[in-house]
Each structure stands twice: as C-alpha cells, then as structure tokens.
Design a protein around this motif. Structure first.
Motif, PDB file in Angstrom:
ATOM      1  N   GLY A   8       0.864  -1.182   0.000  1.00  0.00           N
ATOM      2  CA  GLY A   8       0.000   0.000   0.000  1.00  0.00           C
ATOM      3  C   GLY A   8       0.904   1.238   0.000  1.00  0.00           C
ATOM      4  N   ALA A  10       1.834   3.143   2.458  1.00  0.00           N
ATOM      5  CA  ALA A  10       2.822   3.171   3.552  1.00  0.00           C
ATOM      6  C   ALA A  10       4.030   2.310   3.206  1.00  0.00           C
ATOM      7  CB  ALA A  10       2.179   2.699   4.859  1.00  0.00           C
ATOM      8  N   GLY A  36      -3.112  -0.870  -2.170  1.00  0.00           N
ATOM      9  CA  GLY A  36      -3.984  -1.141  -1.018  1.00  0.00           C
ATOM     10  C   GLY A  36      -5.310  -0.404  -1.127  1.00  0.00           C
ATOM     11  N   TYR A  52     -13.654   6.824  -1.757  1.00  0.00           N
ATOM     12  CA  TYR A  52     -13.475   8.269  -1.994  1.00  0.00           C
ATOM     13  C   TYR A  52     -12.186   8.771  -1.335  1.00  0.00           C
ATOM     14  CZ  TYR A  52     -15.364   7.982   2.656  1.00  0.00           C
ATOM     15  OH  TYR A  52     -15.545   7.628   3.964  1.00  0.00           O
ATOM     16  N   SER A 225       2.412 -12.158  -3.232  1.00  0.00           N
ATOM     17  CA  SER A 225       3.427 -12.712  -2.322  1.00  0.00           C
ATOM     18  C   SER A 225       3.040 -12.338  -0.891  1.00  0.00           C
ATOM     19  CB  SER A 225       4.799 -12.117  -2.647  1.00  0.00           C
ATOM     20  OG  SER A 225       5.148 -12.411  -3.971  1.00  0.00           O
ATOM     21  N   ARG A 226       2.275 -13.207  -0.270  1.00  0.00           N
ATOM     22  CA  ARG A 226       1.772 -12.923   1.083  1.00  0.00           C
ATOM     23  C   ARG A 226       2.791 -13.355   2.121  1.00  0.00           C
ATOM     24  NH1 ARG A 226      -3.133 -12.133   3.098  1.00  0.00           N
ATOM     25  NH2 ARG A 226      -4.052 -12.498   1.055  1.00  0.00           N
ATOM     26  N   ALA A 227       3.176 -12.425   2.982  1.00  0.00           N
ATOM     27  CA  ALA A 227       4.090 -12.796   4.069  1.00  0.00           C
ATOM     28  C   ALA A 227       3.329 -13.658   5.062  1.00  0.00           C
ATOM     29  CB  ALA A 227       4.622 -11.539   4.740  1.00  0.00           C
ATOM     30  N   ALA A 259       3.838  -3.060   6.967  1.00  0.00           N
ATOM     31  CA  ALA A 259       2.996  -1.910   6.598  1.00  0.00           C
ATOM     32  C   ALA A 259       1.615  -2.423   6.226  1.00  0.00           C
ATOM     33  CB  ALA A 259       3.640  -1.143   5.447  1.00  0.00           C
ATOM     34  N   VAL A 264      -2.254  -8.505  10.850  1.00  0.00           N
ATOM     35  CA  VAL A 264      -1.199  -9.182  10.080  1.00  0.00           C
ATOM     36  C   VAL A 264       0.104  -9.160  10.885  1.00  0.00           C
ATOM     37  CG1 VAL A 264       0.110  -9.168   7.913  1.00  0.00           C
ATOM     38  CG2 VAL A 264      -2.321  -8.541   7.912  1.00  0.00           C
ATOM     39  N   THR A 280     -15.501  -1.215   5.834  1.00  0.00           N
ATOM     40  CA  THR A 280     -16.283  -0.312   4.976  1.00  0.00           C
ATOM     41  C   THR A 280     -16.887  -1.096   3.818  1.00  0.00           C
ATOM     42  OG1 THR A 280     -14.663   1.433   5.397  1.00  0.00           O
ATOM     43  CG2 THR A 280     -16.180   1.814   3.599  1.00  0.00           C
ATOM     44  N   MET A 408      -1.655   1.106   9.652  1.00  0.00           N
ATOM     45  CA  MET A 408      -2.668   2.087  10.043  1.00  0.00           C
ATOM     46  C   MET A 408      -2.789   2.294  11.548  1.00  0.00           C
ATOM     47  SD  MET A 408      -6.482   2.435   8.625  1.00  0.00           S
ATOM     48  CE  MET A 408      -6.279   2.632   6.878  1.00  0.00           C
TER      49      MET A 408
HETATM   50  C1  FAD Z   1     -13.593   4.593   2.721  1.00  0.00           C
HETATM   51  C2  FAD Z   1     -12.224   5.205   2.820  1.00  0.00           C
HETATM   52  C3  FAD Z   1     -12.075   6.559   2.609  1.00  0.00           C
HETATM   53  C4  FAD Z   1     -10.818   7.155   2.704  1.00  0.00           C
HETATM   54  N1  FAD Z   1     -10.711   8.487   2.454  1.00  0.00           N
HETATM   55  C5  FAD Z   1      -9.497   9.045   2.456  1.00  0.00           C
HETATM   56  C6  FAD Z   1      -9.332  10.406   2.095  1.00  0.00           C
HETATM   57  O1  FAD Z   1     -10.297  11.095   1.752  1.00  0.00           O
HETATM   58  N2  FAD Z   1      -8.087  10.936   2.119  1.00  0.00           N
HETATM   59  C7  FAD Z   1      -6.997  10.201   2.477  1.00  0.00           C
HETATM   60  O2  FAD Z   1      -5.887  10.739   2.446  1.00  0.00           O
HETATM   61  N3  FAD Z   1      -7.119   8.916   2.850  1.00  0.00           N
HETATM   62  C8  FAD Z   1      -8.338   8.330   2.861  1.00  0.00           C
HETATM   63  N4  FAD Z   1      -8.471   7.017   3.203  1.00  0.00           N
HETATM   64  C9  FAD Z   1      -7.346   6.344   3.891  1.00  0.00           C
HETATM   65  C10 FAD Z   1      -6.239   5.851   3.007  1.00  0.00           C
HETATM   66  O3  FAD Z   1      -6.739   5.115   1.924  1.00  0.00           O
HETATM   67  C11 FAD Z   1      -5.337   4.964   3.874  1.00  0.00           C
HETATM   68  O4  FAD Z   1      -4.934   5.649   5.039  1.00  0.00           O
HETATM   69  C12 FAD Z   1      -4.084   4.508   3.162  1.00  0.00           C
HETATM   70  O5  FAD Z   1      -4.348   4.066   1.852  1.00  0.00           O
HETATM   71  C13 FAD Z   1      -3.471   3.391   4.006  1.00  0.00           C
HETATM   72  O6  FAD Z   1      -2.334   2.886   3.369  1.00  0.00           O
HETATM   73  P1  FAD Z   1      -1.531   1.686   4.016  1.00  0.00           P
HETATM   74  O7  FAD Z   1      -0.443   1.377   3.083  1.00  0.00           O
HETATM   75  O8  FAD Z   1      -1.217   1.993   5.427  1.00  0.00           O
HETATM   76  O9  FAD Z   1      -2.572   0.474   4.116  1.00  0.00           O
HETATM   77  P2  FAD Z   1      -3.304  -0.367   2.998  1.00  0.00           P
HETATM   78  O10 FAD Z   1      -3.731   0.492   1.881  1.00  0.00           O
HETATM   79  O11 FAD Z   1      -4.327  -1.179   3.722  1.00  0.00           O
HETATM   80  O12 FAD Z   1      -2.147  -1.330   2.439  1.00  0.00           O
HETATM   81  C14 FAD Z   1      -1.759  -2.498   3.098  1.00  0.00           C
HETATM   82  C15 FAD Z   1      -1.310  -3.500   2.041  1.00  0.00           C
HETATM   83  O13 FAD Z   1      -0.801  -4.657   2.695  1.00  0.00           O
HETATM   84  C16 FAD Z   1      -1.188  -5.794   1.952  1.00  0.00           C
HETATM   85  N5  FAD Z   1      -1.089  -6.964   2.818  1.00  0.00           N
HETATM   86  C17 FAD Z   1      -1.917  -7.336   3.823  1.00  0.00           C
HETATM   87  N6  FAD Z   1      -1.473  -8.480   4.389  1.00  0.00           N
HETATM   88  C18 FAD Z   1      -0.331  -8.823   3.760  1.00  0.00           C
HETATM   89  C19 FAD Z   1       0.602  -9.888   3.901  1.00  0.00           C
HETATM   90  N7  FAD Z   1       0.456 -10.845   4.839  1.00  0.00           N
HETATM   91  N8  FAD Z   1       1.679  -9.930   3.072  1.00  0.00           N
HETATM   92  C20 FAD Z   1       1.849  -8.977   2.118  1.00  0.00           C
HETATM   93  N9  FAD Z   1       0.984  -7.956   1.936  1.00  0.00           N
HETATM   94  C21 FAD Z   1      -0.081  -7.876   2.752  1.00  0.00           C
HETATM   95  C22 FAD Z   1      -2.602  -5.449   1.527  1.00  0.00           C
HETATM   96  O14 FAD Z   1      -3.013  -6.251   0.424  1.00  0.00           O
HETATM   97  C23 FAD Z   1      -2.456  -3.976   1.162  1.00  0.00           C
HETATM   98  O15 FAD Z   1      -2.114  -3.797  -0.191  1.00  0.00           O
HETATM   99  C24 FAD Z   1      -9.687   6.378   3.061  1.00  0.00           C
HETATM  100  C25 FAD Z   1      -9.839   5.002   3.254  1.00  0.00           C
HETATM  101  C26 FAD Z   1     -11.098   4.413   3.124  1.00  0.00           C
HETATM  102  C27 FAD Z   1     -11.231   2.939   3.316  1.00  0.00           C
END
Ligand code: FAD
Length: 437
Positions: A8, A10, A36, A52, A225-227, A259, A264, A280, A408
């Motif tokens: 994702g 992060a 993500g 959104y 590739s799932r950890a 991340a 997880v 959601t 998160m």
């Molecule tokens: C409804 C909604 C509205 C939002 N609105 C906004 C907004 O208006 N503005 C804004 O800035 N943000 C918004 N966000 C938040 C934003 O999308 C997230 O904060 C951000 O995308 C989080 O990124 P991340 O990389 O931390 O997590 P994620 O995007 O959850 O990425 C985590 C990744 O890890 C992968 N993963 C999980 N388990 C494993 C494993 N075992 N091995 C390998 N990979 C794995 C997942 O497949 C995923 O790709 C919104 C989110 C939602 C759901």
C-alpha cells in the motif's frame, strides 16, 4: 536487504525512503495489485478511487512527496461543498449565511458550534483561547459529555451525533473528545465565502501508487506474495517467509517493515494490538445525471448509508467521459453486520432503494454501472485512551531488533487515517532504520 510487508502507500513510501538512504529493499504484496486502499476503478475517462479520497490543506508531507514524484502539475485544490440531509431537505452548510439559515440549530447552538470550531472556550461567559491546545488533556474524555459541556444539546443531537454515527456506527460513544478536537484541527483552512479547499490529483490518486512503484522499481516489488512468517534468531529478525504460487519461500532480511493492518503484524510476530477496527462497504454509482449539487452529503435521517459523496460535484464529470459518480458508503462494525452479510448485488439494491427513499425524483434507469468494494478493516475506532494503544514504529523492545511497523495503527494515522499519514508512517520508519544503523 530490508523486507517490506505490504504494497500500500505506507509500504511503498517506506521502500522509497529506505532506498534513498542506501538500503536494498524488497516489497512483498499479498494481492495482484499495489496501492492497497488507494485502489481505483476504470471509468469512461480518468480512473476513480474505489474508496473516496481527497487531501486536507493541513497535510503537508504528501504535498512534498507529490512534488518530488513529479506529480505537482496534477495536484489541484478544489472547494468541496458540504450539506446535511434532514427530513427530505438538503441543507448546504458551507457559507456563513447557509449555516445561519440551517433551521435545525438555534442561533445559540450555532454560536457555540462556531466558537468550538474557532478553538474558543466560552464556558462560564469568559472566553479562553488555550483550553483546546493540549489534545492529550481530552484523551480520556467521552465525546458526548464533552460536546454537551462545550457546546449545547442542540449541537450534539442535531450536528455531532449524526456525524459520529455515520463515522463510527454504534461505537460512536466510545470515541474520545481528543479525537473530535484533533479532527476539527486536522481540517484545513476554510474560505469564509467558498468553504473548505480539498486536494485531488487530476487523473486520480492511482498515479501516486504508480509513481511510487516506478521509483522503487518493479524488480524490487513482488505481488501475489503474502508474508506468512517472520523468523527471529538470537533476538534479531532473520527472515520473512512469503507464500507464492510456487510455495513458501524464506527471504533473508536485515530488517522488516510491516505496513499492514495490525492483525497481520500479530500473525507474523505475535505482537497484539488492542485497537478495534471497523470495515467499509463502499460503492461507486455511475449515473447519467447528477443526483444533487453537493460533494459531501451527511445524512441525518434513516438511510442505509452514512453519507452520499458525489465525486463529480467536486471533480468535473467531463474528466470521467461525462459520467456522474456517486459514492454510497457505510462503515460496519463486524462481519455480523447485515450489510456485510449481503452480496454485492443486494448491497447495490439497498443503496438504490435508499436513494429512491430520500430523493423521489431519482431515476434508477439513469445508472450506468455500480462497483462495490468492501474491506473488513479500513479505519480505527479512535476510542478513549487510543494513543496508548498505538503500535510503536520500532518494535525492537516488543518483538525483536530489526522489526518495524508502519501500518494504520501507527501514530501518523491519528486523528484521521489518510494517504498523508501512510507516507509519514513509511518515511518515519525508514528514517528510524537509517538512524539505527
Ligand atoms: C472509505 C475510505 C475513505 C478514505 N478516504 C481518504 C481520504 O479522503 N483521504 C486520504 O488521504 N485517505 C483516505 N483514506 C485512507 C487511506 O486510503 C489509507 O490511510 C491509506 O491508503 C493506508 O495505506 P496503508 O499502506 O497503510 O494500508 P493499505 O492500503 O491497507 O495497504 C496495506 C497492504 O498490505 C497488503 N497486505 C496485507 N497483508 C499482507 C501480507 N500478509 N503480506 C503482504 N501484503 C499484505 C494489503 O493487500 C495492502 O495492499 C480512506 C480510506 C477508506 C477505506
């Protein structure tokens, strides 16, 4: 090599910063696609986010990264209009005269609400300008008692409660006053005459994922590739095991950044986090004509969705080949939620009949397509004492040397989870790794 679990925003941000600091990095993403929660759908024009997304003016790191990634020309700040739907009427709530005309709050309610938003404590009749400075003071204060004490019952019942219910469902009463105050501060500048400016990347936020993937390099990113395990040897991280179509493959690492959501992290390391997450269910409804003239419609009425977000009242429909795009969204508190139990078709039928109930002129024949995404963990419940539950970036004491967390449940994703928070978390972890070596 540093292994990054999760592709994702992060994980990709951590990978980019680690490479800039001279580390070899490999990103492991469980899904076929990267990005993500920032994933997108195709439309007749630009792609649109499945969930959104917009930026707030208070978010600065993401703007710097957009600049560094060469996307600055695409960043635009547009006014997003807000309204409340109550008893069959859409009440715009952006401009002072619209707020003054809102019939469901008294003049006194509006004064108290305005003072809170301006950070002025008027309790006891003597204004105080520093009451809300230290958010920590409000960490253990229940949101309801705080709003009743610092504004009025009208503000609570007719303004804050519908918003809290839309955001946290039946968990709203657990939320802290610190979260509410942080959320008020998090929102950006408002132009008195035009409302709040929100940021968008023309062409969609998918470009942020694409630009990050490009700079990190596809060679260093493994999808599907799932950890499944993180091995520790003599108190130091030793390897990450990844499940691929060819079976389980261990990768030797000098460090690992997780991340992902905290469950997880727990399955990989045993570190348990007490933060509750909600899920959601969110659909994009493509229509031939607009439903309203509002971007963000809060629903203070009986409806299956917490809000209707008409994206093309924020970004023009011409970008989407003339399609009008509406998000119908509800946060769910667990798998037992009725909406969660429904298949996509039933969810979509629920949204359409809900829209028909609120807007009798809505014509479902004008719907071109609907796409639905759901994810069981998309947002933390920012309950009282939340900051004590946040997962540290550096887990050397809690798990083992070389284990880091950027998902998160990290500090950067408070008081609102965001793309900016994801970048800050990834960047912070990369810098901690740099400092530790
Ligand atoms: C409804 C909604 C509205 C939002 N609105 C906004 C907004 O208006 N503005 C804004 O800035 N943000 C918004 N966000 C938040 C934003 O999308 C997230 O904060 C951000 O995308 C989080 O990124 P991340 O990389 O931390 O997590 P994620 O995007 O959850 O990425 C985590 C990744 O890890 C992968 N993963 C999980 N388990 C494993 C494993 N075992 N091995 C390998 N990979 C794995 C997942 O497949 C995923 O790709 C919104 C989110 C939602 C759901």
């Amino acid at each position: 090599m540093i292994g990054v679990v999760g592709g994702g925003i992060a994980g990709l941000a951590a990978a980019r910063r680690l490479q800039q600091l001279g580390h070899d990095v490999t990103v492991f993403e469980a899904n076929e696609d990267l990005g993500g929660l920032a994933t997108t759908y195709e439309t007749a024009g630009d792609p649109v986010e499945a969930f959104y997304h917009h930026l707030s003016k208070s978010e600065e790191t993401i703007v710097e990264w957009i600049d560094e990634l060469g996307l600055d020309d695409a960043l635009e700040w547009r006014y997003g209009s807000d309204a409340y739907y109550v008893d069959g009427v859409v009440h715009p709530m952006d401009k002072p005269w619209e707020i003054l005309a809102y019939p469901h709050l008294s003049i006194y309610d509006k004064f108290r609400l305005g003072m809170l938003v301006l950070d002025v404590d008027v309790r006891g009749g003597i204004p105080s300008f520093d009451t809300y400075e230290r958010l920590e003071d409000f960490e253990d204060v229940p949101v309801k008692g705080f709003v009743l004490d610092h504004t009025s019952r009208g503000c609570f019942e007719r303004f804050f409660k519908p918003l809290l219910e839309a955001k946290f469902g039946d968990r709203w009463a657990d939320v802290s006053a610190a979260w509410l105050l942080g959320r008020i501060k998090f929102r950006g500048e408002r132009d008195l005459l035009k409302g709040e400016q929100l940021g968008y990347l023309a062409g969609g936020f998918g470009q942020l994922t694409d630009a990050l993937v490009e700079t990190v390099g596809k060679m260093d990113i493994f999808t599907e590739s799932r950890a499944t395990d993180i091995r520790i040897k003599d108190g130091v991280v030793d390897s990450v095991t990844v499940e691929t179509e060819y079976g389980e493959v261990p990768h030797a690492v000098d460090g690992v950044v997780v991340a992902t959501m905290p469950d997880v992290l727990e399955s990989l390391t045993g570190y348990a986090c007490d933060i509750d997450f909600q899920g959601t269910v969110c659909s994009v409804i493509s229509m031939e004509k607009p439903l309203t003239d509002t971007y963000w419609l809060n629903i203070a009425d009986d409806a299956p969705f917490g809000a209707l977000i008409e994206h093309t009242n924020y970004v023009p429909p011409e970008r989407y080949g003339g399609e009008h795009l509406l998000y119908a969204v509800k946060y769910v508190q667990g798998p037992e939620d009725d909406l969660w139990q429904m298949d996509d078709q039933a969810v979509e039928e629920t949204w359409l009949s809900g829209i028909e109930d609120l807007f009798p002129d809505f014509d479902r024949d004008s719907v071109n397509w609907i796409q639905t995404s759901r994810n069981p963990k998309t947002a933390p419940i920012y309950e009282r004492g939340y900051l004590e539950k946040v997962i540290p970036y550096d887990l050397s004491e809690e798990v083992a040397d070389g284990v880091y967390y950027a998902g998160m449940a990290s500090r950067a994703q408070y008081p609102e989870r965001s793309l900016d928070g994801a970048i800050v978390a990834g960047e912070t972890v990369a810098e901690r790794i740099g400092e530790a070596q």
